[in-house]
Design an enzyme around this catalytic site. Structure first.
Site, short mmCIF file in Angstrom:
data_model
loop_
_atom_site.label_atom_id
_atom_site.label_comp_id
_atom_site.label_asym_id
_atom_site.label_seq_id
_atom_site.Cartn_x
_atom_site.Cartn_y
_atom_site.Cartn_z
N GLU A 296 -0.87 -6.70 -6.91
CA GLU A 296 -1.44 -7.99 -6.57
C GLU A 296 -0.56 -9.16 -7.02
O GLU A 296 -0.70 -10.27 -6.50
CB GLU A 296 -2.83 -8.14 -7.20
CG GLU A 296 -3.86 -7.17 -6.65
CD GLU A 296 -5.21 -7.35 -7.31
OE1 GLU A 296 -5.28 -8.13 -8.30
OE2 GLU A 296 -6.17 -6.73 -6.86
N GLU B 236 -15.57 7.35 0.69
CA GLU B 236 -15.50 5.89 0.57
C GLU B 236 -16.30 5.19 1.66
O GLU B 236 -16.03 5.34 2.85
CB GLU B 236 -14.05 5.40 0.64
CG GLU B 236 -13.94 3.90 0.46
CD GLU B 236 -12.51 3.40 0.55
OE1 GLU B 236 -12.26 2.24 0.18
OE2 GLU B 236 -11.63 4.18 0.98
N GLU C 154 -14.10 -10.40 -6.03
CA GLU C 154 -12.80 -10.14 -5.41
C GLU C 154 -12.26 -11.37 -4.67
O GLU C 154 -11.05 -11.61 -4.67
CB GLU C 154 -12.93 -8.96 -4.43
CG GLU C 154 -13.20 -7.63 -5.11
CD GLU C 154 -12.07 -7.16 -6.01
OE1 GLU C 154 -10.92 -7.65 -5.85
OE2 GLU C 154 -12.33 -6.32 -6.88
N ALA D 269 -10.19 -7.61 -0.93
CA ALA D 269 -11.06 -6.44 -1.03
C ALA D 269 -10.95 -5.85 -2.42
O ALA D 269 -10.01 -6.15 -3.17
CB ALA D 269 -10.66 -5.40 0.03
N GLY E 271 -13.97 12.26 7.21
CA GLY E 271 -13.58 13.66 7.17
C GLY E 271 -12.89 14.05 5.88
O GLY E 271 -12.73 15.24 5.60
N ARG F 250 0.86 -1.18 0.00
CA ARG F 250 0.00 0.00 0.00
C ARG F 250 0.90 1.23 0.00
O ARG F 250 1.49 1.60 1.02
CB ARG F 250 -0.92 -0.01 1.22
CG ARG F 250 -1.92 -1.16 1.22
CD ARG F 250 -2.78 -1.17 -0.03
NE ARG F 250 -3.92 -2.08 0.06
CZ ARG F 250 -4.74 -2.34 -0.96
NH1 ARG F 250 -4.54 -1.77 -2.12
NH2 ARG F 250 -5.75 -3.17 -0.80
N GLU G 139 -8.60 -12.60 -5.69
CA GLU G 139 -7.48 -12.40 -4.77
C GLU G 139 -7.18 -13.62 -3.90
O GLU G 139 -6.06 -13.73 -3.38
CB GLU G 139 -7.74 -11.18 -3.88
CG GLU G 139 -7.79 -9.88 -4.65
CD GLU G 139 -7.70 -8.66 -3.75
OE1 GLU G 139 -7.65 -8.83 -2.51
OE2 GLU G 139 -7.68 -7.55 -4.29
#
Length: 208
Positions: free
Chosen positions: A148, A123, A96, A79, A119, A67, A100
């Protein structure tokens, strides 16, 4: 019952500050009333689903994926984005899980819904519980690319995941929320689960 309140403040101006590959950054001028006009910049997102796949040994399937914003390879449940127009959330989750984890599930329930960062992002994420699992045949498996391609998959005992959450050694929001919701569901005799097609208070997305 404790409940978030729908509140649509008037948007007097809205522009796309940045159009990205996966989501946009919007800049809205919002009327809060009493002559208070504020600017709010946020990620305009498609929304996402995550899957807690639970086997008969009480283990959940996790993937370790790079990430970039946090510069970590994070352990998290499978996900993906709800970015296919007309596809239901549970169908997106099944897609998914196939892509995955090379798994299909015969039983689906809703574990928890949450906003990733309300905030600063629109999403909304729905986490499903997938059970009665079976492997995808070798010749039907998805060819993984980009981040991936090199991700590792592993079955991990729920208690081990909860210990890692307590220690602060894992931080994926889908893993934290999903594992804690799974533990509550398990302790309740699964009474906290909702049907897979339950209404979802998902914020407006790029597809709307």
């Amino acid at each position: 019952m404790l409940e978030d309140v729908q509140a649509d403040r008037p948007v007097v101006a809205s522009t796309v500050a940045f159009a990205g590959k996966v989501w946009d950054v919007r800049s809205d001028r919002v009327d809060l009333g009493d002559q208070r006009i504020v600017q709010r910049d946020y990620l305009h997102h498609t929304g996402a689903v995550a899957i807690i796949a639970l086997n008969e040994d009480g283990e959940i399937y996790l993937v370790r994926q790079y990430r970039h914003p946090v510069r970590r390879e994070c352990w998290e449940p499978p996900a993906g984005l709800t970015d296919v127009r007309g596809e239901s959330p549970v169908d997106a989750a099944a897609r998914e899980l196939h892509e995955e984890a090379d798994l299909v599930a015969a039983r689906w329930d809703v574990l928890v819904d949450f906003y990733a960062t309300p905030g600063g992002s629109s999403e909304g994420i729905r986490v499903f519980l997938a059970r009665d699992l079976s492997p995808v045949p070798e010749h039907e498996r998805h060819v993984r690319e980009d981040e991936e391609r090199d991700m590792e998959g592993r079955w991990v005992a729920l208690d081990q995941v909860l210990e890692a959450i307590d220690a602060g050694s894992v931080g994926s929001p889908t893993l934290v929320a999903g594992a804690l919701a799974l533990e509550r569901a398990r302790r309740s005799g699964w009474s906290t689960l909702r049907p897979a097609g339950s209404p979802w208070r998902k914020p407006p997305s790029l597809l709307d």
